[in-house]
Write a protein that holds these residues in place. Structure first.
Motif, PDB file in Angstrom:
ATOM      1  N   GLY A   1       7.317 -11.109  28.774  1.00  0.00           N
ATOM      2  CA  GLY A   1       6.401 -12.238  28.392  1.00  0.00           C
ATOM      3  C   GLY A   1       6.520 -12.382  26.463  1.00  0.00           C
ATOM      4  O   GLY A   1       6.671 -13.564  26.196  1.00  0.00           O
ATOM      5  N   ALA A   2       6.379 -11.323  26.006  1.00  0.00           N
ATOM      6  CA  ALA A   2       6.318 -11.269  24.490  1.00  0.00           C
ATOM      7  C   ALA A   2       7.738 -11.739  24.152  1.00  0.00           C
ATOM      8  O   ALA A   2       7.825 -12.414  23.145  1.00  0.00           O
ATOM      9  N   ALA A   3       8.846 -11.350  24.651  1.00  0.00           N
ATOM     10  CA  ALA A   3       9.975 -11.725  24.091  1.00  0.00           C
ATOM     11  C   ALA A   3      10.438 -12.983  24.481  1.00  0.00           C
ATOM     12  O   ALA A   3      10.733 -13.672  23.438  1.00  0.00           O
ATOM     13  N   MET A   4      10.193 -13.574  25.459  1.00  0.00           N
ATOM     14  CA  MET A   4      10.148 -15.056  25.649  1.00  0.00           C
ATOM     15  C   MET A   4       9.295 -15.807  24.895  1.00  0.00           C
ATOM     16  O   MET A   4       9.829 -16.906  24.375  1.00  0.00           O
ATOM     17  N   GLY A   5       8.215 -15.554  24.531  1.00  0.00           N
ATOM     18  CA  GLY A   5       7.133 -16.101  23.804  1.00  0.00           C
ATOM     19  C   GLY A   5       7.781 -16.317  22.212  1.00  0.00           C
ATOM     20  O   GLY A   5       7.793 -17.378  21.566  1.00  0.00           O
ATOM     21  N   ILE A   6       8.333 -15.124  21.860  1.00  0.00           N
ATOM     22  CA  ILE A   6       9.087 -15.119  20.467  1.00  0.00           C
ATOM     23  C   ILE A   6      10.147 -16.083  20.367  1.00  0.00           C
ATOM     24  O   ILE A   6      10.730 -16.811  19.523  1.00  0.00           O
ATOM     25  N   ALA A   7      11.128 -15.918  21.734  1.00  0.00           N
ATOM     26  CA  ALA A   7      12.325 -16.593  21.633  1.00  0.00           C
ATOM     27  C   ALA A   7      11.985 -18.261  21.815  1.00  0.00           C
ATOM     28  O   ALA A   7      12.586 -18.987  20.894  1.00  0.00           O
ATOM     29  N   LYS A   8      10.938 -18.714  22.487  1.00  0.00           N
ATOM     30  CA  LYS A   8      10.422 -20.197  22.481  1.00  0.00           C
ATOM     31  C   LYS A   8       9.906 -20.510  20.721  1.00  0.00           C
ATOM     32  O   LYS A   8      10.020 -21.572  20.596  1.00  0.00           O
ATOM     33  N   PHE A   9       9.138 -19.779  20.406  1.00  0.00           N
ATOM     34  CA  PHE A   9       8.697 -19.962  19.038  1.00  0.00           C
ATOM     35  C   PHE A   9      10.019 -20.088  17.928  1.00  0.00           C
ATOM     36  O   PHE A   9      10.113 -21.066  17.293  1.00  0.00           O
ATOM     37  N   LEU A  10      10.762 -19.041  17.981  1.00  0.00           N
ATOM     38  CA  LEU A  10      11.971 -19.429  17.004  1.00  0.00           C
ATOM     39  C   LEU A  10      12.956 -20.378  17.442  1.00  0.00           C
ATOM     40  O   LEU A  10      13.566 -20.937  16.524  1.00  0.00           O
ATOM     41  N   PHE A  11      13.113 -20.679  18.619  1.00  0.00           N
ATOM     42  CA  PHE A  11      13.630 -22.136  19.060  1.00  0.00           C
ATOM     43  C   PHE A  11      13.267 -23.420  18.310  1.00  0.00           C
ATOM     44  O   PHE A  11      13.799 -24.117  17.852  1.00  0.00           O
ATOM     45  N   TRP A  12      12.042 -23.505  18.428  1.00  0.00           N
ATOM     46  CA  TRP A  12      11.334 -24.643  18.097  1.00  0.00           C
ATOM     47  C   TRP A  12      10.958 -24.695  16.625  1.00  0.00           C
ATOM     48  O   TRP A  12      11.190 -25.884  16.028  1.00  0.00           O
ATOM     49  N   VAL A  13      11.025 -23.549  16.041  1.00  0.00           N
ATOM     50  CA  VAL A  13      10.958 -23.651  14.730  1.00  0.00           C
ATOM     51  C   VAL A  13      12.429 -23.823  13.955  1.00  0.00           C
ATOM     52  O   VAL A  13      12.602 -24.611  13.130  1.00  0.00           O
ATOM     53  N   GLY A  14      13.624 -23.379  14.539  1.00  0.00           N
ATOM     54  CA  GLY A  14      14.931 -23.605  14.383  1.00  0.00           C
ATOM     55  C   GLY A  14      15.244 -25.122  14.532  1.00  0.00           C
ATOM     56  O   GLY A  14      15.901 -25.584  13.594  1.00  0.00           O
ATOM     57  N   LEU A  15      14.890 -25.508  15.824  1.00  0.00           N
ATOM     58  CA  LEU A  15      14.801 -27.122  15.916  1.00  0.00           C
ATOM     59  C   LEU A  15      14.317 -28.065  14.850  1.00  0.00           C
ATOM     60  O   LEU A  15      14.663 -28.960  14.258  1.00  0.00           O
ATOM     61  N   ALA A  16      13.084 -27.580  14.309  1.00  0.00           N
ATOM     62  CA  ALA A  16      12.223 -28.456  13.247  1.00  0.00           C
ATOM     63  C   ALA A  16      12.795 -28.441  12.008  1.00  0.00           C
ATOM     64  O   ALA A  16      13.166 -29.180  11.298  1.00  0.00           O
ATOM     65  N   ILE A  17      13.557 -27.316  11.776  1.00  0.00           N
ATOM     66  CA  ILE A  17      14.184 -27.050  10.419  1.00  0.00           C
ATOM     67  C   ILE A  17      15.466 -27.883  10.679  1.00  0.00           C
ATOM     68  O   ILE A  17      15.940 -28.626   9.562  1.00  0.00           O
ATOM     69  N   ALA A  18      16.160 -27.966  11.703  1.00  0.00           N
ATOM     70  CA  ALA A  18      17.329 -28.685  11.706  1.00  0.00           C
ATOM     71  C   ALA A  18      17.064 -30.153  11.717  1.00  0.00           C
ATOM     72  O   ALA A  18      17.878 -30.898  11.065  1.00  0.00           O
TER      73      ALA A  18
END
Length: 57
Positions: free
Chosen positions: A25-42
């Motif tokens: 759960g922790a790893a998937m939470g981090i993955a979701k957070f990094l995905f959305w941050v990366g998408l916002a930066i893009a």
């Protein structure tokens, strides 16, 4: 950023398959957070690039 999101998603899937639900759960939470941050930066960089391209041409 997306590379790390994919890495954490894979870690989460493997941990979930092995029964480590807390770590998964922790790893998937981090993955979701990094995905959305990366998408916002893009998106921000895309908008900045389009604005600069219009001023140049």
């Amino acid at each position: 950023m997306f590379k790390w999101a994919i890495i954490f998603a894979i870690i989460g899937l493997i941990a979930g398959a092995l029964g480590f639900s807390g770590a998964a759960g922790a790893a998937m939470g981090i993955a979701k957070f990094l995905f959305w941050v990366g998408l916002a930066i893009a998106v921000v960089l895309l908008l900045i690039g389009l604005a600069i391209a219009r001023k140049v041409s």
